[in-house]
Design an enzyme around this catalytic site. Structure first.
Site, PDB file in Angstrom:
ATOM      1  N   GLU A  93       0.840  -1.197   0.000  1.00 55.99           N
ATOM      2  CA  GLU A  93       0.000   0.000   0.000  1.00 55.99           C
ATOM      3  C   GLU A  93       0.876   1.249   0.000  1.00 55.99           C
ATOM      4  O   GLU A  93       1.998   1.227   0.503  1.00 55.99           O
ATOM      5  CB  GLU A  93      -0.906  -0.044   1.247  1.00 55.99           C
ATOM      6  N   ASP A  94       0.374   2.318  -0.573  1.00 57.88           N
ATOM      7  CA  ASP A  94       1.153   3.559  -0.597  1.00 57.88           C
ATOM      8  C   ASP A  94       1.182   4.235   0.778  1.00 57.88           C
ATOM      9  O   ASP A  94       2.247   4.527   1.305  1.00 57.88           O
ATOM     10  CB  ASP A  94       0.634   4.527  -1.684  1.00 57.88           C
ATOM     11  N   ASP A  97      -3.282   5.919   6.412  1.00 58.03           N
ATOM     12  CA  ASP A  97      -3.717   7.201   6.972  1.00 58.03           C
ATOM     13  C   ASP A  97      -4.612   6.903   8.176  1.00 58.03           C
ATOM     14  O   ASP A  97      -4.113   6.598   9.256  1.00 58.03           O
ATOM     15  CB  ASP A  97      -4.426   7.980   5.855  1.00 58.03           C
ATOM     16  N   PHE A 146      -0.545  16.473   3.285  1.00 58.30           N
ATOM     17  CA  PHE A 146      -0.996  15.717   2.126  1.00 58.30           C
ATOM     18  C   PHE A 146       0.168  15.564   1.153  1.00 58.30           C
ATOM     19  O   PHE A 146       0.787  16.540   0.760  1.00 58.30           O
ATOM     20  CB  PHE A 146      -2.166  16.438   1.450  1.00 58.30           C
ATOM     21  N   ARG A 159       1.077  11.524 -10.068  1.00 61.35           N
ATOM     22  CA  ARG A 159       1.552  10.152  -9.846  1.00 61.35           C
ATOM     23  C   ARG A 159       2.900   9.917 -10.519  1.00 61.35           C
ATOM     24  O   ARG A 159       3.680   9.068 -10.102  1.00 61.35           O
ATOM     25  CB  ARG A 159       0.551   9.142 -10.419  1.00 61.35           C
TER      26      ARG A 159
HETATM   27  P1  IMP Z   1      -7.007   5.416   5.001  1.00 58.30           P
HETATM   28  O1  IMP Z   1      -8.146   4.476   4.724  1.00 58.30           O
HETATM   29  O2  IMP Z   1      -7.490   6.650   5.696  1.00 58.30           O
HETATM   30  O3  IMP Z   1      -5.865   4.783   5.722  1.00 58.30           O
HETATM   31  O4  IMP Z   1      -6.545   5.969   3.600  1.00 58.30           O
HETATM   32  C1  IMP Z   1      -5.498   5.473   2.887  1.00 58.30           C
HETATM   33  C2  IMP Z   1      -5.609   5.934   1.466  1.00 58.30           C
HETATM   34  O5  IMP Z   1      -5.971   7.316   1.387  1.00 58.30           O
HETATM   35  C3  IMP Z   1      -4.269   5.826   0.775  1.00 58.30           C
HETATM   36  O6  IMP Z   1      -4.124   4.586   0.162  1.00 58.30           O
HETATM   37  C4  IMP Z   1      -4.343   6.948  -0.225  1.00 58.30           C
HETATM   38  O7  IMP Z   1      -4.963   6.501  -1.398  1.00 58.30           O
HETATM   39  C5  IMP Z   1      -5.217   7.982   0.416  1.00 58.30           C
HETATM   40  N1  IMP Z   1      -4.377   9.000   1.059  1.00 58.30           N
HETATM   41  C6  IMP Z   1      -4.188   9.198   2.368  1.00 58.30           C
HETATM   42  N2  IMP Z   1      -3.327  10.198   2.601  1.00 58.30           N
HETATM   43  C7  IMP Z   1      -2.968  10.651   1.379  1.00 58.30           C
HETATM   44  C8  IMP Z   1      -2.063  11.681   0.938  1.00 58.30           C
HETATM   45  O8  IMP Z   1      -1.390  12.378   1.708  1.00 58.30           O
HETATM   46  N3  IMP Z   1      -1.943  11.833  -0.405  1.00 58.30           N
HETATM   47  C9  IMP Z   1      -2.633  11.080  -1.303  1.00 58.30           C
HETATM   48  N4  IMP Z   1      -3.465  10.102  -0.936  1.00 58.30           N
HETATM   49  C10 IMP Z   1      -3.646   9.894   0.388  1.00 58.30           C
HETATM   50 MG    MG Z   2      -4.555   4.325  -2.039  1.00 58.71          MG
END
Ligand code: IMP
Ligand code: MG
Length: 174
Positions: A93-94, A97, A146, A159
């Site tokens: 995963e990238d 959050d 962000f 990207r």
């Molecule tokens: P979570 O479900 O809140 O953990 O969200 C994770 C997903 O939100 C990541 O896989 C990203 O696609 C997106 N995301 C969260 N933070 C960022 C950011 O700083 N930049 C771009 N995408 C983000």
């Molecule tokens: Mg994502």
């Protein structure tokens, strides 16, 4: 936008994560699950550093939220094509959050009975966690902000940047 991680820093993190994964799965087969779209670049670089017999498949989930925030439920918009039962699975995963996306994916994949299920994330925004989840292999930990680049988007853009940038607060408005 301000540069946060250079190509060299990202490369170093990727190689470090790859060697940790290689150590944990000494000589065993590994099945990598690339979570689209954000981790496509990370996954491809990571796999180039892994010498284990490796497979890769892709999955895409949608979480209900806006571009800057992801919250709540998820749905699978593209599922894996391969069976993961009995396999050594590493989710790539990238960003972690709130943790909602990954914890849902983890629970979903667990039901398919992999032998091992690990999580590899390039960036951990630990301070923003809302559900309990830990990455087994984490590249960078940041507080907030962000980020874009190296596969990670804002409104589908950036990207293609080879570095990771943090978007300044005032740039997000509108
Ligand atoms: P979570 O479900 O809140 O953990 O969200 C994770 C997903 O939100 C990541 O896989 C990203 O696609 C997106 N995301 C969260 N933070 C960022 C950011 O700083 N930049 C771009 N995408 C983000
Ligand atoms: Mg994502």
């Amino acid at each position: 936008m301000k540069k946060l991680f250079s190509k060299e820093e990202i490369g170093g993190a990727v190689r470090r994560l790859a060697s940790l994964i290689e150590k944990d799965f000494e000589g065993e087969d590994i099945f990598f699950v690339c979570l689209l779209k954000g981790s496509f670049m990370f996954t491809s670089d990571l796999l180039r550093c892994i010498r284990n017999p490796s497979r890769v498949d892709f999955m895409r989930v949608a979480s209900y939220g806006n571009a800057m925030q992801s919250k709540g439920a998820i749905s699978i918009t593209k599922d894996l094509e391969e069976d993961i039962e009995g396999k050594n699975v590493v989710i790539v995963e990238d960003i972690i959050d709130s943790g909602i996306t990954l914890s849902s994916v983890r629970d979903l994949l667990k039901e398919r009975k992999p032998k091992v299920l690990k999580i590899c994330a390039l960036v951990d925004k630990r301070a923003r966690r809302e559900v309990e989840i830990e990455g087994d292999y984490v590249g960078f930990t940041i507080n907030d902000g962000f980020i874009v680049g190296y596969g990670i988007d804002y409104a589908e853009l950036y990207r293609n940047c080879p570095e990771i940038y943090v978007v300044e607060e005032n740039e997000n408005a509108g």
